[in-house]
Design an enzyme around this catalytic site. Structure first.
Site, mmCIF file in Angstrom:
data_model
loop_
_atom_site.group_PDB
_atom_site.id
_atom_site.type_symbol
_atom_site.label_atom_id
_atom_site.label_comp_id
_atom_site.label_asym_id
_atom_site.label_seq_id
_atom_site.Cartn_x
_atom_site.Cartn_y
_atom_site.Cartn_z
ATOM 1 N N ASP A 219 0.817 -1.552 0.062
ATOM 2 C CA ASP A 219 -0.009 -0.304 0.105
ATOM 3 C C ASP A 219 0.996 1.283 -0.188
ATOM 4 O O ASP A 219 1.939 0.850 0.300
ATOM 5 C CB ASP A 219 -0.839 0.554 0.660
ATOM 6 C CG ASP A 219 -2.389 0.614 1.581
ATOM 7 O OD1 ASP A 219 -2.484 1.782 0.204
ATOM 8 O OD2 ASP A 219 -3.220 0.187 1.329
ATOM 9 N N HIS A 242 2.644 1.790 -3.276
ATOM 10 C CA HIS A 242 1.324 2.676 -3.858
ATOM 11 C C HIS A 242 1.774 4.235 -3.376
ATOM 12 O O HIS A 242 0.738 5.197 -3.512
ATOM 13 C CB HIS A 242 -0.203 2.768 -3.113
ATOM 14 C CG HIS A 242 -0.862 1.215 -3.150
ATOM 15 N ND1 HIS A 242 -1.642 1.157 -2.884
ATOM 16 C CD2 HIS A 242 -0.268 0.173 -3.962
ATOM 17 C CE1 HIS A 242 -2.304 -0.133 -2.473
ATOM 18 N NE2 HIS A 242 -1.322 -0.389 -3.536
#
Ligand SMILES: *[C@@H]1O[C@H](CO)[C@@H](O)[C@H](O)[C@H]1NC(C)=O
Ligand SMILES: *[C@@H]1O[C@H](CO)[C@@H](O)[C@H](O)[C@H]1NC(C)=O
Ligand SMILES: *[C@@H]1O[C@H](CO)[C@@H](O)[C@H](O)[C@H]1NC(C)=O
Length: 390
Positions: A219, A242
């Site tokens: 993430d 991310h």
């Protein structure tokens, strides 16, 4: 007098080396978890020993908690290292390995595995150590509540260096309510497809610097949320992951104000996003004075992204986004979407793109810029951005 002391020490040294050693240990206030019953065999639950050693460390001035290099220490339950402490300069030396059991054998709850709260002036040196969250047994259930590995709450004047954390069930590090924190040489490593395994989450904090670190996770490499200001990330290698994100902001109608963020000299390698600001469509709050500078891109998807419609339909853009600079971006995007600035009808303001040069790594598809409701200026930017208004 001085000669007398030296003579005494010399005599003691020859007569009783053991005594001398004890003297040294006592005077440096070192608390080794082994002396408090930790086995370090990877099988016995060492959490109680860690707590006992912590209590001693916290109660004595200028003291050090040691997790020695020889040993794998199993924690079956959450650990809470709680202050305020008597000591002003507390150190934790993590030279060994800390592991947790699989989800089934975990006897704790979904609070952080190690929570350090209200400890000021703490230094953590993780040279040679590792915390392995062995998260794979948790990841199969994405909707299950899962613990973060390491959390700091209300720790002012914090210094963490050379710390390695891998495979967290959820986020690796949380920094909440801290003023003045430096993290350097942090090494976070989890698979790109492990769910919600943020690298470092920063909320309600001020004056935080994360530098010279490697973050690979599933993430955000770094996410800055809540009421945070003066947050810097420099020399970060992010990927997989991310990206380095502001937000998401405005999720709970809380006050999500983020300002003075400086992201400098970072590399995004095959990340799903690079420099990202994401806000919910109608929460209150703002993201102001955010700079991303000297960024290297290696097949990074969405290298520059503002999304004011994060989750949900298009809105007016409740969280104000202004004073955002993207300067000195070089490299390749994963596909043709190089720059996406998707603002709500109220617009994003003072957006500056400068010296940006992004090439698409998708053959036959040139890199593109897409802007909606953006006010600002783009100079020396490739791909060129039409639709940025003064
Ligand atoms: C962050 O960088 C800015 C700009 O260089 C600097 O003024 C500020 O002191 C830095 N803050 C921290 C916490 O490192
Ligand atoms: C950029 O970051 C890398 C990796 O930490 C470091 O080696 C290099 O010195 C930094 N460069 C600048 C200009 O800060
Ligand atoms: C913007 O943030 C930087 C640090 O990131 C700081 O040095 C500067 O003073 C801020 N500018 C304004 C106008 O707040």
């Amino acid at each position: 007098m001085k000669t007398l002391i030296i003579t005494c020490v010399l005599i003691l040294f020859f007569v009783s080396p053991c005594f001398c050693k004890r003297l040294l240990l006592a005077s440096s206030n070192t608390y080794n978890v082994i002396y408090y019953g930790a086995k370090g065999d990877g099988k016995t639950d060492d959490s109680q020993a860690f707590l006992s050693a912590w209590e001693k460390t916290c109660a004595t001035g200028g003291s050090t908690l040691v997790i020695p290099s020889k040993g794998t220490f199993l924690l079956k339950k959450n650990l809470m290292f709680k202050g305020p402490c008597q000591a002003t300069n507390i150190q934790i030396q993590l030279h060994g390995k800390i592991i947790v059991p699989t989800q089934k054998a975990w006897q704790g709850n979904d609070s952080p595995i190690i929570m350090i709260s209200n400890v000021n002036g703490l230094t953590i040196d993780g040279t040679g150590g590792l915390i392995d969250g062995l998260g794979s047994s948790w990841w199969s259930c994405e909707s299950c509540k899962r613990p973060t590995v390491l959390a700091f709450h209300a720790c002012n004047g914090l210094r963490v260096s050379s710390l390695s954390i891998s495979n967290s069930p959820q986020a690796h590090i949380h920094i909440n309510g801290c003023e003045g924190a430096t993290f350097s040489n942090i090494n976070i490593k989890s698979p790109g497809d492990s769910p919600n395994t943020d690298g470092i989450d920063i909320s309600s904090s001020k004056r935080v610097l994360i530098k010279d670190s490697h973050i690979a996770c599933g993430d955000d490499c770094i996410a800055i949320i809540g009421d945070s200001s003066d947050i810097n990330a420099t020399g970060i290698a992010c990927g997989p992951g991310h990206g380095i994100s502001i937000g998401s902001l405005g999720r709970n109608n809380g006050h999500d104000n983020v300002e003075q963020v400086y992201v400098y000299n970072c590399t995004f390698t095959r990340t799903t996003n690079g420099a990202r600001i994401k806000t919910f469509k109608d929460g209150p709050g703002y993201a102001r004075n955010i700079t991303y500078e000297k960024i290297t891109l290696i097949q990074a998807y969405n290298p520059i992204l503002i999304n004011q419609h994060y989750v949900g339909l298009e809105g007016v853009g409740g969280v104000e986004v202004s004073g955002v600079t993207f300067r000195g971006f070089e490299g390749t995007s994963g596909d043709d979407r190089a720059i996406t600035l998707a603002c709500g009808s109220r617009g994003c303001h003072d957006i500056l793109l400068d010296k940006v040069n992004i090439k698409s790594s998708k053959t036959g598809k040139a890199a593109a810029c897409s802007c909606t409701n953006v006010h600002g200026i783009a100079t020396s930017t490739v791909p060129s951005c039409h639709g940025i208004y003064k």
